[in-house]
Design a protein around this motif. Structure first.
Motif, short mmCIF file in Angstrom:
data_model
loop_
_atom_site.label_atom_id
_atom_site.label_comp_id
_atom_site.label_asym_id
_atom_site.label_seq_id
_atom_site.Cartn_x
_atom_site.Cartn_y
_atom_site.Cartn_z
N GLU A 7 0.82 -1.21 0.00
CA GLU A 7 0.00 0.00 0.00
C GLU A 7 0.85 1.26 0.00
OE1 GLU A 7 -3.98 0.86 2.19
OE2 GLU A 7 -2.37 1.34 3.62
N ILE A 8 0.38 2.25 -0.72
CA ILE A 8 0.81 3.63 -0.53
C ILE A 8 -0.36 4.31 0.15
CG2 ILE A 8 1.54 5.77 -1.64
CD1 ILE A 8 2.45 4.03 -4.02
N ASN A 9 -0.24 4.48 1.46
CA ASN A 9 -1.32 5.02 2.26
C ASN A 9 -1.31 6.54 2.11
OD1 ASN A 9 -2.67 6.08 4.78
ND2 ASN A 9 -2.95 3.90 5.13
N ALA A 10 -2.40 7.10 1.61
CA ALA A 10 -2.43 8.51 1.23
C ALA A 10 -2.71 9.45 2.40
CB ALA A 10 -3.49 8.73 0.15
N HIS A 11 -2.96 8.90 3.60
CA HIS A 11 -3.21 9.81 4.72
C HIS A 11 -1.96 10.65 4.97
CE1 HIS A 11 -4.20 11.48 8.60
NE2 HIS A 11 -5.43 11.04 8.45
N PRO A 12 -2.09 11.98 5.07
CA PRO A 12 -0.90 12.84 5.19
C PRO A 12 -0.04 12.54 6.41
CG PRO A 12 -2.83 14.14 4.62
CD PRO A 12 -3.33 12.77 4.95
N ASP A 13 -0.61 11.95 7.46
CA ASP A 13 0.20 11.59 8.62
C ASP A 13 1.06 10.36 8.36
OD1 ASP A 13 -0.83 13.68 10.05
OD2 ASP A 13 -2.24 12.47 11.23
N ARG A 14 0.70 9.59 7.35
CA ARG A 14 1.42 8.33 7.07
C ARG A 14 2.28 8.44 5.81
NH1 ARG A 14 -0.10 3.93 10.12
NH2 ARG A 14 -2.14 3.94 11.13
N LEU A 15 1.64 8.65 4.65
CA LEU A 15 2.34 8.60 3.37
C LEU A 15 3.32 7.43 3.37
CD1 LEU A 15 2.83 12.43 2.74
CD2 LEU A 15 1.03 10.92 1.89
N MET B 107 -6.38 11.35 -1.56
CA MET B 107 -5.67 10.62 -2.60
C MET B 107 -4.62 11.47 -3.31
SD MET B 107 -6.31 7.42 -2.97
CE MET B 107 -7.42 6.09 -3.41
N ARG B 108 -4.81 12.78 -3.37
CA ARG B 108 -3.85 13.64 -4.06
C ARG B 108 -2.46 13.52 -3.44
NH1 ARG B 108 -5.51 19.87 -2.44
NH2 ARG B 108 -3.89 20.32 -3.98
N TYR B 109 -2.41 13.29 -2.12
CA TYR B 109 -1.11 13.18 -1.45
C TYR B 109 -0.47 11.82 -1.72
CZ TYR B 109 -3.30 17.15 0.78
OH TYR B 109 -3.95 18.33 0.99
N GLY B 110 -1.28 10.78 -1.77
CA GLY B 110 -0.76 9.48 -2.13
C GLY B 110 -0.24 9.46 -3.56
N VAL B 111 -0.96 10.14 -4.45
CA VAL B 111 -0.50 10.24 -5.84
C VAL B 111 0.84 10.96 -5.90
CG1 VAL B 111 -0.98 11.32 -8.08
CG2 VAL B 111 -2.80 10.09 -6.87
N GLY B 112 1.00 11.99 -5.08
CA GLY B 112 2.29 12.69 -5.03
C GLY B 112 3.42 11.75 -4.65
N MET B 113 3.21 10.91 -3.62
CA MET B 113 4.23 9.94 -3.23
C MET B 113 4.50 8.95 -4.35
SD MET B 113 5.48 10.64 -0.29
CE MET B 113 5.20 12.37 -0.71
N ALA B 114 3.43 8.47 -4.99
CA ALA B 114 3.59 7.51 -6.08
C ALA B 114 4.40 8.12 -7.23
CB ALA B 114 2.22 7.05 -6.58
N GLN B 115 4.13 9.36 -7.55
CA GLN B 115 4.89 10.02 -8.62
C GLN B 115 6.34 10.19 -8.22
OE1 GLN B 115 2.90 13.69 -9.62
NE2 GLN B 115 1.34 12.66 -10.83
N ARG B 116 6.59 10.55 -6.97
CA ARG B 116 7.96 10.70 -6.50
C ARG B 116 8.69 9.35 -6.54
NH1 ARG B 116 9.68 15.09 -3.94
NH2 ARG B 116 10.98 13.89 -2.51
N GLY B 117 7.93 8.26 -6.47
CA GLY B 117 8.51 6.93 -6.61
C GLY B 117 8.52 6.42 -8.03
N TRP B 118 8.25 7.29 -9.02
CA TRP B 118 8.35 6.98 -10.44
C TRP B 118 7.32 5.93 -10.88
CZ3 TRP B 118 12.77 8.23 -13.94
CH2 TRP B 118 13.62 9.22 -13.39
#
Length: 581
Positions: free
Chosen positions: A501-509, A541-552
């Motif tokens: 999982e890429i957990n999109a909650h801003p406290d977790r990411l 979800m926008r924050y989880g997408v940010g992490m996913a993009q940063r992970g290519w």
């Protein structure tokens, strides 16, 4: 989130902490925590609510509602003021340290007169804690690690808090006459998990009206510097925001420069130098003649350097420049690619809203499918039973049967608890009838590396576990991730067809971008989930997408961008990673 909701949530959480520090009733403190979460997650602004309207919010009783009404009317909550006065100076500062609870903070004050983080660090260095009841070498190690987390975070704030501020400012300044362009830049645009300050850019012919409007925003508490090209303020929450006004012709170069990162900009400028050019925030110029080559858009600047445009989330000097030069940048996953959410909760366990309300919000988001995954029974405070879960399943299946073509399809799932030995809550025959099983570590975070690795590997090998939820269990700035051989876990996930999982909650990411990159190199696939406990949380979800993009990550790396047919094949865990359908 509405400002009143945020303020009340913070006050009630503080009151719960103060109750625990002073030895108050733990159940009463828990009631205030639950009320705080309910108000913070409530969809409507409570600023005009009366006591009756407040009591309609789940977990808000008469006493709490009365306190909130008093705060909304007067700006103070006497119960909190009294509790604050009863706490020695410095003790509450200690409670902010990850791994140090309120009761232990009070013990440190009473037994060793420790009332600051520096004093505590020195006491640990001198081994003074080891003779205290409830402390020991492992406690010292954990507390030191927590102090390190706090110091590393410094004045950085969570991504979502910075985004709320930036969105408000961009919206306000975009309405000022003469505004041609307005956007946020910096680490926020790169979607870093925490943000030190916020950079706002405006393209306009005259800067004065924007600087004036900026300093008069309701969220401004202090004007740090006021100039024609740059003005800096501090918000009511202590966040520094810098505004720069550029000519429209310099917009692209300025946006690139102020987005960063520093390492990315250095790499780009070196390429410009090799071409006999100079790159600054004002444009790309010929070094000898000073002639402007490109400046109005980022795309033009990158193109004149022989590169594809690089998404801001990749600009960390981790190979993106080479990929852009070679035309090998990936097509990153975007929020519009997501067809569903595979980890959400309702008020059957610790969610704030009903099954029907959560489904309705998923439909408004345009999802093709949506999974309900309330907690299993071993997370004892949720009081789940087989009977409750089966009743929910019957309700979900009935709602799904009533769906029309094109409606959001419903999946009935569960969030299981991974025990210390890697087992999960229910036996295989009970798990077989779930559409989806997420399994997560919720307890015993301090296990040694070998045991924790074995715990996670065994869960990944369970044929009924489809997704490992918030894999490292971290809470940013509050709790470190577990100690495990993540490469072994990642390899196991790839071998067993278990998604991370890429957990999109801003406290977790969680997973972080670095761990996403590592997992991707093992061939892992991912589930990008909100872990929503309210309808508002579904928008994280926008924050989880940010992490996913940063992970290519591309859409094909994320299972909830797949069609429902392909997803169902994956959930059978018996056919490997299928090609897209």
């Amino acid at each position: 989130m509405a400002r009143s909701n945020e303020e009340v949530e913070a006050l009630l959480r503080e009151y719960a902490d103060l109750l625990l520090i002073t030895g108050g009733d733990a159940y009463r403190a828990r009631a205030y925590e639950k009320a705080a979460r309910a108000i913070g997650g409530h969809a409507a602004d409570i600023s005009q609510f009366d006591a009756k309207a407040l009591r309609d919010i789940p977990n808000v009783g008469r006493s709490i509602a009365d306190k909130v009404v008093e705060y909304l009317r007067t700006g103070t909550m006497p119960a909190v003021e009294e509790a604050r006065a009863a706490i020695p100076a410095g003790v509450r500062e200690l409670t902010a340290i990850p791994a140090l609870g309120p009761k232990k903070a009070m013990i440190l004050y009473e037994e060793l007169e420790i009332s600051s983080i520096d004093q505590l660090a020195q006491a640990i260095e001198d081994h003074q804690l080891r003779d205290l009841k409830g402390f020991g070498p492992k406690s010292e190690e954990n507390i030191l690690h927590g102090i390190g987390l706090m110091r590393a975070a410094g004045n950085r704030i969570p991504l979502d808090e910075a985004m709320d501020v930036a969105d408000d400012i961009v919206s306000a300044l975009s309405k000022v006459p003469g505004c041609r362009r307005c956007a946020y830049a910096g680490s926020l645009r790169r979607m870093r998990e925490t943000v030190g300050d916020v950079d706002i850019l405006v393209a306009a012919e005259e800067s004065g009206p924007f600087m004036e409007a900026f300093t008069r925003l309701p969220l401004t508490s202090e004007v740090i510097a006021h100039g024609q090209k740059k003005t800096s303020i501090r918000t009511t929450k202590g966040l520094q925001v810098d505004l720069r006004v550029l000519p429209l012709d310099s917009w692209g170069a300025g946006l690139l420069y102020f987005t960063g990162s520093k390492a990315h900009n250095i790499r780009i400028r070196a390429i410009a130098v090799r071409h006999g050019l100079k790159l600054s925030e004002y444009g790309l110029f010929e070094t000898k003649s000073g002639k402007t080559i490109a400046s109005r858009s980022e795309e033009d600047v990158y193109a004149r350097l022989g590169m594809d445009w690089i998404p801001p989330t990749l600009r960390e000097d981790r190979g993106e420049v080479k990929a852009a030069l070679e035309g090998q940048l990936p097509r990153l996953v975007e929020e519009s690619d997501l067809r569903g959410d595979l980890h959400t909760h309702t008020n059957l366990t610790d969610g704030l809203e009903s099954l029907e309300d959560m489904i309705a919000k998923a439909e408004r988001r345009g999802y093709a499918y949506y999974a309900i995954t309330d907690h299993a029974p071993k997370l004892y405070m949720q009081q789940m039973t087989e009977e409750k879960m089966l009743a929910q399943r019957e309700r979900v299946r009935a709602l799904d049967r009533g769906r029309r073509r094109g409606d959001t399809r419903l999946l009935h799932g569960v969030e299981l608890n991974i025990d210390v030995d890697g087992d999960v809550d229910w036996p295989p025959d009970f798990l077989e009838d779930f559409d989806l099983c997420v399994a997560s570590v919720h307890t015993q975070f301090g296990m040694d590396r070998k045991a924790m690795t074995r715990r996670l590997v065994r869960a990944c090998e369970n044929p009924h576990v489809h997704v490992i939820g918030h894999p490292t269990t971290r809470l940013i700035g509050k709790r470190p991730g577990i100690d495990a051989d993540l490469d072994e876990v990642f390899a196991t996930c790839a071998r067993t067809g278990t998604a991370l999982e890429i957990n999109a909650h801003p406290d977790r990411l969680d997973l972080s971008d670095e761990n996403i990159l590592r997992a991707k190199s093992h061939g892992v696939v991912f589930a990008l989930d909100s872990d929503a406990h309210s309808t508002r949380d579904l928008d994280n979800m926008r924050y989880g997408v940010g992490m996913a993009q940063r992970g290519w990550l591309t859409p094909d790396d994320v299972i909830n961008t797949w069609s429902l047919t392909r997803l169902r094949r994956f959930l059978r865990k018996d056919t490997g990673h299928q090609p897209p359908t």
